[in-house]
Design an enzyme around this catalytic site. Structure first.
Site, PDB file in Angstrom:
ATOM      1  N   LEU A  44      -3.408 -11.449  -5.597  1.00 34.10           N
ATOM      2  CA  LEU A  44      -2.432 -11.563  -6.678  1.00 34.10           C
ATOM      3  C   LEU A  44      -1.370 -10.479  -6.572  1.00 34.10           C
ATOM      4  O   LEU A  44      -0.214 -10.685  -6.943  1.00 34.10           O
ATOM      5  CB  LEU A  44      -3.134 -11.429  -8.034  1.00 34.10           C
ATOM      6  CG  LEU A  44      -3.911 -12.650  -8.540  1.00 34.10           C
ATOM      7  CD1 LEU A  44      -4.669 -12.292  -9.803  1.00 34.10           C
ATOM      8  CD2 LEU A  44      -2.969 -13.818  -8.800  1.00 34.10           C
TER       9      LEU A  44
ATOM     10  N   ARG B  90     -17.850  -4.836 -16.441  1.00 33.95           N
ATOM     11  CA  ARG B  90     -17.382  -6.014 -15.716  1.00 33.95           C
ATOM     12  C   ARG B  90     -16.357  -5.589 -14.662  1.00 33.95           C
ATOM     13  O   ARG B  90     -15.643  -4.600 -14.838  1.00 33.95           O
ATOM     14  CB  ARG B  90     -16.742  -7.032 -16.661  1.00 33.95           C
ATOM     15  CG  ARG B  90     -17.723  -7.626 -17.672  1.00 33.95           C
ATOM     16  CD  ARG B  90     -18.728  -8.544 -17.001  1.00 33.95           C
ATOM     17  NE  ARG B  90     -19.611  -9.178 -17.953  1.00 33.95           N
ATOM     18  CZ  ARG B  90     -20.784  -8.691 -18.350  1.00 33.95           C
ATOM     19  NH1 ARG B  90     -21.187  -7.523 -17.873  1.00 33.95           N
ATOM     20  NH2 ARG B  90     -21.522  -9.347 -19.211  1.00 33.95           N
TER      21      ARG B  90
ATOM     22  N   ASP C 142       0.811  -1.220   0.000  1.00 35.89           N
ATOM     23  CA  ASP C 142       0.000   0.000   0.000  1.00 35.89           C
ATOM     24  C   ASP C 142       0.847   1.273   0.000  1.00 35.89           C
ATOM     25  O   ASP C 142       0.334   2.357  -0.311  1.00 35.89           O
ATOM     26  CB  ASP C 142      -0.927   0.034   1.219  1.00 35.89           C
ATOM     27  CG  ASP C 142      -2.025  -1.016   1.136  1.00 35.89           C
ATOM     28  OD1 ASP C 142      -2.360  -1.426   0.009  1.00 35.89           O
ATOM     29  OD2 ASP C 142      -2.534  -1.422   2.186  1.00 35.89           O
TER      30      ASP C 142
END
Length: 373
Positions: free
Chosen positions: A298, A291, A135
């Site tokens: 991941l 979508r 992060d």
């Protein structure tokens, strides 16, 4: 008498942890003649005395390995789960620090590690930390170990999704980690050529995002890639939370606690569905198929990038040198390529958010990226 140092990893795993362990271990044992013991699975392992002897062979072959050879979890000294039961293990951790004749404890991780290290420092332990989080939200360092790798992974994902978006004339939303900060999404979105980037620091207007996508569509570009942080929030939600906070204050003044808790649950459900809500709203506004791809874990896995290996080695070896000098109670980071230390009281319980005037934000705007505002 040789100095003995303990080391543990805590919080979420991140590419480059093992490279940092290797840098720390090789410098500490090979240059400064120290002994190192590792604690398995963070503070729960330290509380139970679960150790691993870290010698020369332990550091072979781990430079490029993802995860952490020591194991990790999100337990904190005052809340460790042992045999399924949460307990305050502060006293056991302090006792084991003395039992293993430790001169210092190195905590490797993100905000969990910094908060816990500061907690133990206040109780008299010699602690020092290394910043590891994808992060990149820790103050006191330009970059955290693992961030560069995560950006590469996320940017590649956006690259791969371009062909699907183009082929099907779709809006594809790519959700990335970052509950409180948008460093990862902003960097990956710029690198991957996202058309829209939404981060927690800039509450977005759904209508403005839709307008930007329709403008692209009318100009012949019948697809759009939207990079969104998991913590990004719409202006609608901001207003909702403001009303909810006011309602909760009123509830607490004159109703049963159960009603307050029920209201809070409603707020949490609303927040959890923000990306899905965004997708539905964009599809309604634009009439384009939409979508969602959630990258999730991941981003945290796999081989660390060359940049992260260099950074981890730099900080790990610097950590060993600082221990030798007797410097404790700090986080080791970098600023403009130079190793710096920041007192833990300036890092613990703090979050480094993206400044609204940051060069990355300015650069994104100048190439036409819509930031939702």
């Amino acid at each position: 008498m040789k100095k003995r140092i303990g080391v543990l990893t805590t919080g979420g795993d991140s590419p480059g942890i093992n490279a940092a362990l290797r840098g720390l271990g090789k410098a500490a044992t090979g240059v400064y003649g120290m002994e190192i013991i590792g604690f398995q699975d963070g503070f729960s392992g330290m509380a139970q005395g679960l150790t691993v002897e870290l010698e020369g062979s332990a550091f072979s072959g781990i430079l490029t390995t993802g995860g952490t050879i020591l194991g990790t979890n999100r337990d904190r000294p005052d809340r460790v789960i042992i045999d399924g039961v949460p307990q305050d293990a502060t006293s056991q951790i302090l006792q084991n620090f003395d039992k293993f004749n430790l001169h210092a404890l190195v905590c490797i991780g993100g905000s969990d590690a910094q908060d816990s290290a500061y907690y133990l420092m206040q109780r008299g332990l010699n602690v020092i930390t290394l910043p590891v989080t994808i992060d990149n939200d820790l103050p006191g360092t330009d970059t955290s170990i693992g961030f560069d790798t995560a950006v590469e992974v996320a940017a590649e994902a956006i690259d791969r999704l371009h062909s699907t978006a183009i082929s099907h004339h779709r809006i594809i939303i790519v959700e990335m980690m970052g509950r409180e900060t948008g460093w990862l999404t902003l960097a990956a979105g710029i690198a991957g050529g996202a058309d829209v980037i939404l981060i927690p620091e800039i509450p977005y207007h759904t209508e403005k995002v839709a307008e930007a996508i329709l403008k692209r569509s009318h100009s012949g570009k019948r697809f759009s890639l939207v990079a969104v942080s998991e913590g990004a929030i719409s202006q609608e939600s901001v207003r909702f939370f403001e009303k909810a906070r006011l309602a909760n204050r009123r509830l607490r003044q004159g109703t049963e606690q159960s009603e307050v808790e029920q209201r809070l649950e409603e707020i949490e459900k609303h927040a959890a569905g923000d990306t899905l809500h965004l997708a539905n709203r964009l599809e309604d506004f634009t009439k384009l198929e939409t979508r969602i791809t959630i990258l999730g874990y991941l981003q945290r896995g796999g081989t660390p990038s060359a940049t992260d290996r260099v950074l981890a080695t730099q900080l790990g070896t610097a950590c060993a040198a600082l221990i030798q000098e007797g410097v404790f109670g700090v986080m080791v980071g970098t600023r403009s390529g130079t190793v710096v230390t920041t007192p833990l009281d300036q890092v613990a319980h703090q979050t480094k958010t993206v400044p609204l005037d940051h060069a990355w934000i300015q650069g994104a705007r100048l190439v036409g990226v819509n930031l939702g505002d």
